[in-house]
Design a protein around this motif. Structure first.
Motif, PDB file in Angstrom:
ATOM      1  N   GLU A  95      -7.033  12.798  17.782  1.00  8.66           N
ATOM      2  CA  GLU A  95      -5.923  11.844  17.729  1.00  8.66           C
ATOM      3  C   GLU A  95      -5.141  11.970  16.415  1.00  8.66           C
TER       4      GLU A  95
ATOM      5  N   ARG B 229      -3.153  15.290  16.354  1.00  7.56           N
ATOM      6  CA  ARG B 229      -1.931  15.255  17.171  1.00  7.56           C
ATOM      7  C   ARG B 229      -0.846  14.452  16.476  1.00  7.56           C
ATOM      8  N   ARG B 230      -1.250  13.368  15.827  1.00 11.63           N
ATOM      9  CA  ARG B 230      -0.265  12.511  15.187  1.00 11.63           C
ATOM     10  C   ARG B 230       0.320  13.158  13.923  1.00 11.63           C
TER      11      ARG B 230
ATOM     12  N   LEU C  35       0.774  17.979  14.878  1.00 10.28           N
ATOM     13  CA  LEU C  35       1.396  18.613  16.046  1.00 10.28           C
ATOM     14  C   LEU C  35       2.914  18.534  15.941  1.00 10.28           C
TER      15      LEU C  35
ATOM     16  N   ILE D 170       4.406  11.792  20.953  1.00 11.20           N
ATOM     17  CA  ILE D 170       3.337  12.645  21.475  1.00 11.20           C
ATOM     18  C   ILE D 170       2.080  11.843  21.843  1.00 11.20           C
ATOM     19  N   PRO D 171       1.621  10.893  21.013  1.00  6.31           N
ATOM     20  CA  PRO D 171       0.400  10.160  21.391  1.00  6.31           C
ATOM     21  C   PRO D 171       0.527   9.461  22.754  1.00  6.31           C
TER      22      PRO D 171
ATOM     23  N   PHE E  53       0.657  12.081  25.521  1.00 10.64           N
ATOM     24  CA  PHE E  53      -0.692  12.601  25.707  1.00 10.64           C
ATOM     25  C   PHE E  53      -1.511  11.661  26.583  1.00 10.64           C
TER      26      PHE E  53
ATOM     27  N   SER F 180       3.197  19.971  24.695  1.00 13.14           N
ATOM     28  CA  SER F 180       3.777  20.269  23.379  1.00 13.14           C
ATOM     29  C   SER F 180       3.538  21.712  22.959  1.00 13.14           C
TER      30      SER F 180
ATOM     31  N   THR G 286      -3.905  20.103  23.858  1.00  8.81           N
ATOM     32  CA  THR G 286      -2.806  20.672  23.083  1.00  8.81           C
ATOM     33  C   THR G 286      -3.280  22.016  22.542  1.00  8.81           C
TER      34      THR G 286
END
Lengths: 326, 326
Positions: free
Chosen positions: A319, A322-323, A326, B97-98, B101, B118, B304
């Protein structure tokens, strides 16, 4: 609970691993293992044990990082220690990787351990850059340049010449070759066109410098195929100006896309390293984290950088990654 | 058997996917799906279907590559199609994105499908470069530069100004900032210090050029924080000299190792792309291969680039990869 790391072998690489662990708050160093007399080792603070006591510490070490050499240490040690521990090594004899993989895989599978071999930058980060680039641009050409950096093997070869007291050899990419590759023109390059070699040599007093220079530049495999420059310097100069172990290099892929290949693309990955062993050690430590996590998942057997989901290298959660990244 | 790919959406990206599939002998294009009248689409040879017929082709498509936009298409389409297919998308609205996802993950898990979101170069290859570099050098600083390349969003913003017929905006990294970062000095850089913006604008005849230029350079969010240059050119010049969609950029991490951080290291990853959409499409296609393979392994849910073992991107076997690329 922290990941408990053991270090086997305490040369430049093992010392680098000791320092790298300090930069990773989720890890702790359980001990350094050596074939030497443990009391003779001066670590940066880590407890030292004789290699023979490693097997009795199976339950207090999560991953053993193997810091021996590829010529004679790792072919024996990696399979041997993969029977007892999750292990990571930096085996870098390219031609023998398949054989090493097979030996380590069978040992690790039998013991239910995870082993990650050939971790570092080449093999390692350079290899995975080649993989990503080749998968994305199937129609293209790969180029790898090394340097500017110290080649230990070439320095050693010079030291074996009669009349040489010490030497340091730098491998240097040819700037015009790098530029040609970056332009996307996919040039064909010979060995001589890609790299030059620069040697700093301390000779014995009264030695025949012309003979030494000739022996260096004509040495087969090591220097004969390159444009080589030799500088004779004093021992003081060598120690003052050439005591570091810098290295680095470039992995470049150029490829084409489009209806008729009308579009060119260039992917470049490069490293500029002040300390080759400390950087390699830092890569090993990140992969030790991955080995530990794969082991927790119940996996076993031999892996390489190609098999490791990148997220396993980072202490952050999926998490968070990704935050933030990404 | 080849991997059968579907394409949803046929703009620049979808067309790029069609061309990329031709470079991958283990893949075939099952069809292009569109909301438009299928007979109105001119593909490079692929059969075209209406989007409504996709659900009836569940069994003849292994992976659907979603080529819509991140603003309105993908937030709806990716979860929707992950209920029917393994999917790959290039969702690039970082802040969302979060949320994306989570929506895709629950849809894909419920359907037993694999979704990779992504995918591209940023987010994508740049993100994974940041991850590797950060894991290896925990004590360091990250820098991302974009360009030289066309920013579609900034070009569109200029086109909305009264009196502008067409425009093209290039984002350009500041060379001295790049050099400062490469030196390992870890500089603090403002937005203005990192990038400049160069605009090529076609104005209506008789338009007030000074007003247009002022509106551009003072536009909040888009241009006000940058040094911006505006060139007025003819429509012919725009079409002749600025019809390409090049892009690229640099991800650089500098970090330190050693007993007291005495050694500096610089990791740099860069792209120089003639065609942004064709390159992004090539990345999508490599990750479609990974989605297919993960699905064969019985995996499901949203992933991802961080979660994908790199070996899954290549058509070659693990053995071949170790022999040729490691």
């Amino acid at each position: 609970m922290n990941i408990r790391i053991g270090i086997l072998g305490y040369g430049n690489l093992g010392r680098g691993v000791e320092l790298a662990i300090r930069q990773n708050p989720d890890m702790e160093l359980a001990g350094v293992f050596t074939r030497r007399d443990p009391s003779s080792l001066k670590t940066a603070g880590a407890p030292v044990y004789h290699i023979d006591s490693a097997s009795s510490m199976k339950d207090s070490i999560d991953v053993m990082v193997l810091c021996g050499g590829s010529a004679t240490d790792l072919p024996v040690q990696t399979p041997e220690f993969a029977r007892l521990f999750n292990v990571v090594d930096s085996f870098d004899t390219h031609a023998n990787i398949p054989q090493h993989f097979a030996a380590v895989d069978s040992a690790a599978k039998a013991a239910g351990k995870v082993a990650i071999i050939s971790v570092g930058w080449d093999p390692g980060l350079f290899s995975v850059s080649r993989l990503y680039a080749g998968a994305v641009l199937p129609q293209g050409s790969d180029y790898t340049f090394w340097g500017k950096g110290v080649s230990q093997g070439h320095s050693d070869a010079i030291r074996r010449i009669e009349g040489v007291l010490d030497a340091r050899q730098y491998t240097i990419p040819v700037p015009s070759a790098l530029e040609a590759v970056r332009s996307g023109s996919s040039p064909e390059l010979t060995t001589r066109q890609k790299h030059t070699r620069e040697c700093f040599v301390v000779a014995e007093e009264g030695a025949d410098l012309a003979r030494i220079e000739h022996e260096i530049v004509s040495m087969p495999n090591y220097f004969a195929d390159y444009d080589t420059t030799v500088h004779f310097i004093s021992m003081e100069e060598l120690q003052r100006d050439h005591s570091g172990i810098p290295h680095g290099g470039f992995v470049i892929r150029s490829g084409r896309t489009g209806l008729e290949g009308e579009h060119s693309h260039v992917i470049e990955y490069s490293l500029k390293l002040d300390s080759n062993p400390e950087f390699t050690a830092s890569v090993l430590v990140a992969f030790a984290r991955a080995a530990y996590r794969l082991s927790l998942e119940g996996q076993s057997g031999c892996k390489t950088i190609f098999d490791i989901p990148p997220a396993l290298l980072s202490p952050e959660s999926g998490e968070e990654l990704r935050r933030k990244l990404l």
